[in-house]
Design a protein around this motif. Structure first.
Motif, PDB file in Angstrom:
ATOM      1  N   ARG A 161      35.008  47.499  34.416  1.00 62.37           N
ATOM      2  CA  ARG A 161      35.649  46.872  35.311  1.00 62.37           C
ATOM      3  C   ARG A 161      35.126  46.084  36.404  1.00 62.37           C
ATOM      4  NH1 ARG A 161      38.956  51.038  39.059  1.00 62.37           N
ATOM      5  NH2 ARG A 161      36.509  52.386  39.192  1.00 62.37           N
TER       6      ARG A 161
ATOM      7  N   ALA B 130      36.784  42.144  36.800  1.00 60.40           N
ATOM      8  CA  ALA B 130      37.394  41.306  38.206  1.00 60.40           C
ATOM      9  C   ALA B 130      37.069  40.252  38.921  1.00 60.40           C
ATOM     10  CB  ALA B 130      37.121  42.443  39.886  1.00 60.40           C
TER      11      ALA B 130
ATOM     12  N   LEU C 144      39.459  38.023  36.637  1.00 58.46           N
ATOM     13  CA  LEU C 144      40.367  37.465  37.748  1.00 58.46           C
ATOM     14  C   LEU C 144      39.805  36.808  38.462  1.00 58.46           C
ATOM     15  CD1 LEU C 144      41.588  41.035  38.045  1.00 58.46           C
ATOM     16  CD2 LEU C 144      42.629  39.883  36.502  1.00 58.46           C
ATOM     17  N   VAL C 145      39.205  36.979  39.496  1.00 58.44           N
ATOM     18  CA  VAL C 145      38.464  36.146  40.223  1.00 58.44           C
ATOM     19  C   VAL C 145      39.282  33.952  39.748  1.00 58.44           C
ATOM     20  CG1 VAL C 145      36.671  35.025  42.132  1.00 58.44           C
ATOM     21  CG2 VAL C 145      37.458  37.618  42.190  1.00 58.44           C
TER      22      VAL C 145
ATOM     23  N   VAL D 152      43.179  36.917  42.198  1.00 61.80           N
ATOM     24  CA  VAL D 152      42.425  37.802  43.052  1.00 61.80           C
ATOM     25  C   VAL D 152      41.339  36.784  43.848  1.00 61.80           C
ATOM     26  CG1 VAL D 152      43.455  40.156  42.165  1.00 61.80           C
ATOM     27  CG2 VAL D 152      40.674  39.336  41.521  1.00 61.80           C
TER      28      VAL D 152
ATOM     29  N   ARG E 176      36.043  40.992  44.102  1.00 62.92           N
ATOM     30  CA  ARG E 176      35.813  41.435  43.158  1.00 62.92           C
ATOM     31  C   ARG E 176      36.979  42.726  44.219  1.00 62.92           C
ATOM     32  NH1 ARG E 176      30.395  43.567  40.525  1.00 62.92           N
ATOM     33  NH2 ARG E 176      29.837  42.084  38.899  1.00 62.92           N
TER      34      ARG E 176
ATOM     35  N   GLU F  48      38.762  42.875  46.348  1.00 61.91           N
ATOM     36  CA  GLU F  48      40.847  42.569  46.097  1.00 61.91           C
ATOM     37  C   GLU F  48      41.078  43.508  44.910  1.00 61.91           C
ATOM     38  OE1 GLU F  48      44.354  39.421  46.429  1.00 61.91           O
ATOM     39  OE2 GLU F  48      42.458  38.904  46.766  1.00 61.91           O
ATOM     40  N   ALA F  49      40.042  42.849  43.669  1.00 64.16           N
ATOM     41  CA  ALA F  49      40.667  43.905  42.694  1.00 64.16           C
ATOM     42  C   ALA F  49      41.065  45.098  42.314  1.00 64.16           C
ATOM     43  CB  ALA F  49      39.738  42.834  41.461  1.00 64.16           C
TER      44      ALA F  49
ATOM     45  N   ILE G 138      44.855  45.149  41.663  1.00 67.55           N
ATOM     46  CA  ILE G 138      45.104  45.882  40.300  1.00 67.55           C
ATOM     47  C   ILE G 138      44.380  46.477  39.458  1.00 67.55           C
ATOM     48  CG2 ILE G 138      45.288  44.165  38.074  1.00 67.55           C
ATOM     49  CD1 ILE G 138      46.061  41.773  40.027  1.00 67.55           C
ATOM     50  N   LEU G 139      42.931  46.821  39.772  1.00 73.19           N
ATOM     51  CA  LEU G 139      41.674  47.190  38.834  1.00 73.19           C
ATOM     52  C   LEU G 139      41.874  49.058  39.658  1.00 73.19           C
ATOM     53  CD1 LEU G 139      39.337  44.771  37.886  1.00 73.19           C
ATOM     54  CD2 LEU G 139      41.432  45.286  36.273  1.00 73.19           C
TER      55      LEU G 139
END
Length: 296
Positions: A133, A137, A140-141, A146, A149, A151-152, A156-157
């Motif tokens: 994960r 993350a 995603l950043v 996001v 990490r 926030e992810a 979302i995660l």
């Protein structure tokens, strides 16, 4: 002495190579640091060489990912175990394989709603590391979905997200038994980290203690201060060690090396209980030529 017993390198989900982790420990004014990558000892050799070169003591370790029958995530820190122990190796290999399949499934779910591909994720994985994960993350950043990490993982995660997928992990008591069988010393990592999800009840603590649990990581930023007296009381009642650590991941998380530390006498007791590996201590002027190194 300033001792931090929980830190990650890029062998799992940290952002620095093992040598970089040791260099960061030196820069943070630490006398000793533990390398505790998730389900891997792949960074031990590089970290050992860096420790001997830079003059920082290294505690070889690993963080074993576990799950209770109720689906609650538990992490067990293993210190100074034999990295070649067959039973422990088989269990962590099984968990790592399951984590990879889980990551692929999660990315496929995310791709239905976000501009994210498997290639986007693997760009953030160091050679030899298992995709997890944290790497999703990071992707995603990088995609601007996001901000970081944290926030992810909070959105979302998180384990409450529709994109979350479970994966195989050993029961905590089994992990404790295997760590002990490998000559290691098992410590329950961030046991009351409620922001991460559900935490275990006393029955799980009892099972882990019966299996050979050595201590509790009490002083950790994710353990709420209001819950720490419970952990300290539990440790006193059962004769468990109390540790403090940063859970450092480099640039991946806000945790800073040395923000919590462990008392020297606690590390000495961990060494006394261990039989699988030893603390790596740099040679000092006038010391014998032999050096303590991790086996394997």
């Amino acid at each position: 002495m300033r001792i931090d017993l929980h830190a990650h390198s890029s062998v799992s989900d940290g952002t620095e190579r093992p040598a970089g982790l040791v260099a960061a420990a030196l820069a943070a004014g630490l006398d000793a640091v533990a390398i505790t990558d998730h389900d891997s000892t792949g960074g031990w050799d590089e970290a050992t060489d860096a420790a001997l070169s830079l003059g920082v003591a290294l505690v070889p370790g690993m963080e074993v990912s576990c799950r209770t029958a109720e689906g609650i995530s538990v992490h067990v820190l293993s210190y100074l175990h034999d990295p070649t122990h067959q039973g422990l190796l088989e269990e962590i290999t099984k968990a790592k394989d399951a984590r990879l399949s889980r990551a692929e499934h999660m990315v496929s779910l995310l791709a239905e709603d976000y501009p994210l591909s498997w290639d986007d994720v693997t760009q953030h994985v160091a050679p030899g590391a298992t995709v997890g994960r944290p790497h999703i993350a990071d992707a995603l950043v990088a995609a601007g979905i996001v901000g970081d990490r944290s926030e992810a993982f909070a959105t979302i995660l998180s384990s409450r997200s529709r994109y979350f997928v479970q994966h195989y992990a050993p029961e905590p008591a089994l992990a404790v038994e295997l760590v002990r069988a490998a000559g290691g010393v098992p410590i329950f990592a961030h046991p009351v980290a409620e922001a991460r999800g559900r935490t275990v009840g006393e029955a799980t603590y009892d099972d882990m203690i019966e299996a050979g649990l050595a201590g509790l990581e009490v002083f950790h930023r994710d353990n709420p201060e209001a819950r720490r007296p419970f952990l300290l009381d539990l440790a006193e009642r059962h004769g468990l060690l109390v540790t403090g650590s940063s859970d450092y991941h480099g640039a991946g998380k806000p945790n800073r090396l040395g923000e919590y530390t462990t008392e020297p006498e606690v590390l000495a007791e961990i060494e006394r209980q261990a039989s699988g590996a030893v603390v790596v201590r740099p040679k000092h002027p006038g010391a014998p030529d032999s050096l303590s190194r991790a086996r394997g």
